[in-house]
Scaffold this motif. Sequence first.
Motif, PDB file in Angstrom:
ATOM      1  N   ASP A  63     -55.711  19.261 -82.572  1.00 43.47           N
ATOM      2  CA  ASP A  63     -56.743  18.264 -82.875  1.00 43.47           C
ATOM      3  C   ASP A  63     -56.124  17.037 -83.533  1.00 43.47           C
ATOM      4  O   ASP A  63     -56.518  15.897 -83.241  1.00 43.47           O
ATOM      5  CB  ASP A  63     -57.787  18.853 -83.827  1.00 43.47           C
ATOM      6  CG  ASP A  63     -58.858  19.669 -83.123  1.00 43.47           C
ATOM      7  OD1 ASP A  63     -58.739  19.899 -81.899  1.00 43.47           O
ATOM      8  OD2 ASP A  63     -59.814  20.092 -83.806  1.00 43.47           O
ATOM      9  N   ALA A  64     -55.196  17.268 -84.438  1.00 42.61           N
ATOM     10  CA  ALA A  64     -54.584  16.144 -85.152  1.00 42.61           C
ATOM     11  C   ALA A  64     -53.935  15.159 -84.185  1.00 42.61           C
ATOM     12  O   ALA A  64     -54.096  13.932 -84.305  1.00 42.61           O
ATOM     13  CB  ALA A  64     -53.560  16.660 -86.157  1.00 42.61           C
ATOM     14  N   LEU A  65     -53.222  15.669 -83.207  1.00 41.13           N
ATOM     15  CA  LEU A  65     -52.594  14.811 -82.198  1.00 41.13           C
ATOM     16  C   LEU A  65     -53.641  14.064 -81.387  1.00 41.13           C
ATOM     17  O   LEU A  65     -53.524  12.857 -81.142  1.00 41.13           O
ATOM     18  CB  LEU A  65     -51.744  15.660 -81.254  1.00 41.13           C
ATOM     19  CG  LEU A  65     -50.252  15.782 -81.524  1.00 41.13           C
ATOM     20  CD1 LEU A  65     -49.631  16.743 -80.525  1.00 41.13           C
ATOM     21  CD2 LEU A  65     -49.562  14.422 -81.453  1.00 41.13           C
ATOM     22  N   GLN A  66     -54.654  14.796 -80.948  1.00 44.78           N
ATOM     23  CA  GLN A  66     -55.696  14.182 -80.123  1.00 44.78           C
ATOM     24  C   GLN A  66     -56.437  13.100 -80.901  1.00 44.78           C
ATOM     25  O   GLN A  66     -56.688  12.002 -80.383  1.00 44.78           O
ATOM     26  CB  GLN A  66     -56.676  15.240 -79.640  1.00 44.78           C
ATOM     27  CG  GLN A  66     -57.824  14.670 -78.813  1.00 44.78           C
ATOM     28  CD  GLN A  66     -58.726  15.740 -78.245  1.00 44.78           C
ATOM     29  OE1 GLN A  66     -58.270  16.795 -77.835  1.00 44.78           O
ATOM     30  NE2 GLN A  66     -60.024  15.467 -78.225  1.00 44.78           N
ATOM     31  N   ILE A  67     -56.784  13.394 -82.136  1.00 43.87           N
ATOM     32  CA  ILE A  67     -57.544  12.443 -82.947  1.00 43.87           C
ATOM     33  C   ILE A  67     -56.702  11.202 -83.252  1.00 43.87           C
ATOM     34  O   ILE A  67     -57.220  10.077 -83.260  1.00 43.87           O
ATOM     35  CB  ILE A  67     -58.040  13.125 -84.230  1.00 43.87           C
ATOM     36  CG1 ILE A  67     -59.108  14.174 -83.874  1.00 43.87           C
ATOM     37  CG2 ILE A  67     -58.585  12.114 -85.231  1.00 43.87           C
ATOM     38  CD1 ILE A  67     -59.342  15.207 -84.956  1.00 43.87           C
TER      39      ILE A  67
END
Length: 377
Positions: A63-67
């Motif tokens: 999620d961190a990468l996507q966000i």
Amino acid sequence: MKKIQMVDLKGQYNTIKDAVDKSVLEVLDSTAYINGPKVHEFQKNLENYLDVKHVIPCANGTDALQIAMMGLGLKPGDEVITADFTFAATVEVIALLQLTPVLVDVDPNSFNIEVDAIKKAITPKTKAIVPVHLFGQCANMEAIMELAKEHNLFVIEDNAQAIGANYTYSNGKKAKAGTIGHVASTSFFPSKNLGCYGDGGAIFTNDDDLAHTIRGIVNHGMYVRYHHDVVGVNSRLDSIQAAILDIKLKRLDAFNKARQKAANAYDKAFETHTDIITPFREGSEDNHVFHQYTLRVLNTDRDALAKHLNDNGIPCGVYYPIPLHLQKAYQDSRYNEADFTVTNQLVKEVISLPMHTELDDNQIEFITSTVINFVNS
């Protein structure tokens, strides 16, 4: 000799049990399970540790990468350059956002993304570079940032494996991994150097406007309750995990030093064996925090070695057995095998040995002698 673990989470927990249990019980007593005081306390402490202006906790490293990419406003079709030799999450989020992943080869020593390969891959459609700080050591961030500035590109650091590592510039200045690019992501998966007891992640940035955007994205696009200003997701670090992480953050440097000590012992045992290539270290010892201790074995059947280790009670890992450009999900006719000579070789040679904070001398001696005897046979 106690049983050898690839990652000894139980042994580490036993050393911090009282502090962890007390902090978790405080969360249970408060019932502030989401965005509670423990989350904000951990966020501030991590900002201070990293010397970064903004830490935005979230649910996991993917999620961190996507966000981070959502926050930068990248659009479908934009090209994002990243390493071929890494875990699939790095390229997965690029594809999920309908961006165009561009995979490139890695450096044969550090296994990190190769700067000349990035240069060759840049086109008018390129909008970002994602260097992965693989196995605990930073990519060549000074050169990458210069290249990004020259071509007006974003740099998104994938710092899932290198939290606490230092990057040393050519002038001797140091910065923590994850604080150099425009934005960075990390994972708090339990086996990471800073891991929780479930799942968790975070985004780092020094850009105030970007941090504001990301804070909305992680919370359904809301800055004011029930006012959805941007398209968001539901990705929050829960208070129990934050409480655990805050206890472990206070010990992160000591944990990383224990890993470095184990790596030094491994290095010494293997130093005279020309068919065993130990991990390359760029600069001073604090540049590598050894999320993995990964060997290259030459003139050796790597898979047979892995079986031999397992048969002798020594867990090991092959990170990674298949290049991303050959994975069914990410194959593309644009790719030329000649552009992946290093990655294609590494996947045949790499093997990762047990690496964690609780390794002792007897275990390391048994592991290294077992490897050496097999390679010499």
